[in-house]
Design a protein around this motif. Structure first.
Motif, short mmCIF file in Angstrom:
data_model
loop_
_atom_site.label_atom_id
_atom_site.label_comp_id
_atom_site.label_asym_id
_atom_site.label_seq_id
_atom_site.Cartn_x
_atom_site.Cartn_y
_atom_site.Cartn_z
N UNK A 276 0.81 -1.09 0.02
CA UNK A 276 0.10 0.12 0.03
C UNK A 276 0.73 1.39 0.15
N UNK A 277 1.80 1.35 0.77
CA UNK A 277 2.71 2.59 0.55
C UNK A 277 3.92 2.58 0.02
N UNK A 278 4.04 1.85 -0.97
CA UNK A 278 5.20 1.56 -1.64
C UNK A 278 5.72 2.84 -2.18
N UNK B 140 3.71 -2.02 5.49
CA UNK B 140 3.08 -1.42 4.31
C UNK B 140 3.83 -0.96 3.35
#
Lengths: 190, 322
Positions: free
Chosen positions: B39-41, B67
């Protein structure tokens, strides 16, 4: 939320009886392809895909006389458009106790459109386990794919214009069963 | 959700329940083979720690990594801060490196607020404990733990009775907990010697008492606070022994609790001081679970602050000074 889902100009394309018949046919097709209910797992994509998955599982139980594990798979954290809207609330993910390793997983969703939801679901499933095969069942395929994805089982193909909206209503969530289309198709190629 | 998480008071009831519900879904990840989400790549989270911390820093680091965010850990020791660099210059450095979120712990109350509203950085600021002021993610993980044990992980904590005991004066945990638990409808009683209750506590949304035994029989949760000796520069109580006898949770006092009540502690514990070893290790103690819930709650906070679209410039404080 459900009350505002269908505008007044919406026309009904599937009524309750037609949805029921379509799901029954999909259940038969799933059983036929899998040669029984052995090794099947149905994963619904929240919100309405989960209710559809439960209905299909109930029909498979009536046909084959055995329970099919049903779960849900939330794709929110795997979406490719997360940064285009404020952070979304997560929906439940419930993987059946037997897991999905070496199972035939049938993903169930209400509408197949761009295919991006299914891409996200395939990614989400990757982190849960390694199914033997993955199939896709949808109640409505409205076309306009952005990705090379197709459904194995389709309740009904409904050609639409991109400007139109497809509303799937299910008794469990919306108080009635219906598929409606709203918006004007004028000036757009089908 | 607002853009920053500086105080437990930043969260209204809907925001708080959104964090807790999101954390509940993320907690299921712990049971999976792959404990990681994409999600927070491509986002960068900086842990800016001016004060010592074990569990909070590790917890934020684990949360951000699960994440898929890039994590930069910064501690004041061994950094340019020890050469006299100011908070502002440190912040400008982090901004130049492209931090999307700064998790800050600082000994000075209000430092996270300063960082968020100064215009020095463009990302989100998460308060991981500032002086004796607030520690909102600790309050969230405590509420998450209480909700799981006392409310079946649904809804708020309406009508639940929570007794918070000990060094309230120096406790950012107590202040954040009082604010958040009041938002969630719980009834909080602070129990402490008069010297360890802050001035103005009568304006907090809670009751106060000097008598621990009177507030155990009807408690759903008891939270013991650490006696913060490093912040004590005056004689707040005659001796450790006397404090322990009057305000410590021992086996006798634990037996007064109802069967369903849980014992909590934000850690690190002074065993034998505010909590007896037999209590800390008792089945009703959820102290270890609080730590694992901390990761889920911090994942939820980072996801809700960073996972969606960045808020527009209109969201920044117009009163901010450069």
């Amino acid at each position: 939320m459900s009350a505002s889902r269908t505008p007044d100009d919406a026309r009904t394309v599937l009524d309750g009886a037609e949805i029921a018949r379509a799901l029954t046919r999909v259940a038969h097709e799933i059983v036929e392809r899998a040669k029984g209910a052995e090794g099947l797992v149905l994963l619904g994509i929240p919100t309405r895909g989960v209710f559809l998955a439960r209905r299909v599982a109930e029909r498979i139980r009536q046909i084959e006389g055995r329970e099919v594990p049903v779960g849900s798979l939330d794709i929110t954290l795997f979406r490719d458009d997360l940064r285009q809207a404020p952070a979304r609330a997560l929906l439940p993910t419930e993987i059946p106790a037997g897991g999905i390793d070496d199972k035939t997983v049938v993903l169930v969703d209400d509408v197949l459109y761009s295919g991006r939801t299914i891409r996200a679901a395939l990614d989400a499933m990757n982190d849960v386990g390694r199914p033997r095969s993955v199939q896709l069942a949808v109640l409505v395929d409205r076309g306009h794919r952005d990705l090379p994805i197709r459904a194995d089982y389709v309740g009904k193909n409904i050609p639409t214009a991109k400007s139109e909206k497809v509303h799937v209503l299910l008794a469990e969530h919306d108080g009635e069963d219906a598929v409606r289309i709203s918006g004007h198709a004028a000036g757009e190629d089908l | 959700m607002k853009r920053h998480l500086l105080s437990a008071a930043d969260l209204d009831r809907d925001d708080a329940l959104l964090v807790l519900d999101t954390a509940a879904e993320l907690a299921a990840l712990t049971d999976r083979a792959v404990k990681k989400l994409p999600t927070l790549r491509g986002r960068t989270v900086v842990n800016l720690f001016f004060e010592d911390s074990t569990r909070t820093r590790i917890s934020f680091e684990a949360a951000a990594k699960r994440l898929s965010a890039d994590v930069i850990n910064f501690s004041a020791k061994g950094s340019s801060v020890s050469k006299g660099e100011s908070l502002k210059d440190t912040a400008l450095t982090l901004e130049a490196m492209g931090a999307d979120a700064v998790v800050i712990r600082h000994g000075a109350s209000g430092a996270p607020h300063r960082l968020a509203h100064s215009g020095w950085i463009g990302g989100s600021v998460v308060n991981a404990g500032d002086g004796t002021h607030e520690h909102p993610t600790q309050a969230l993980l405590d509420a998450f733990t209480m909700r799981r044990h006392l409310a079946g992980s649904v809804g708020d904590l309406a009508g639940r009775r929570v007794t918070i005991v000990g060094d309230v004066l120096h406790s950012r945990v107590a202040r954040s907990n009082v604010l958040l638990l009041a938002t969630l409808g719980a009834e909080v009683t602070l129990v402490a010697p008069p010297t360890l209750l802050p001035v103005g506590v009568e304006s907090w949304p809670c009751a106060t008492s000097y008598d621990l035994d009177a507030h155990l029989r009807d408690a759903d949760a008891v939270m013991m606070l650490r006696v913060q000796r490093e912040r004590m520069n005056a004689a707040f109580f005659p001796s450790a022994r006397e404090y322990s006898r009057r305000y410590g949770l021992d086996g006798r006092r634990m037996a007064l609790l109802p069967d369903h009540a849980i014992v909590m502690h934000p850690g690190p514990m002074n065993r034998g001081m505010e909590i007896a070893a037999e209590v800390a290790d008792a089945p009703r103690s959820v102290i270890v679970e609080q730590v694992s819930n901390g990761v889920s709650v911090r994942m939820a906070v980072l996801y809700l602050l960073l996972g969606g679209a960045q808020l527009g410039a209109g969201e920044t404080d117009p009163a901010a000074e450069a």
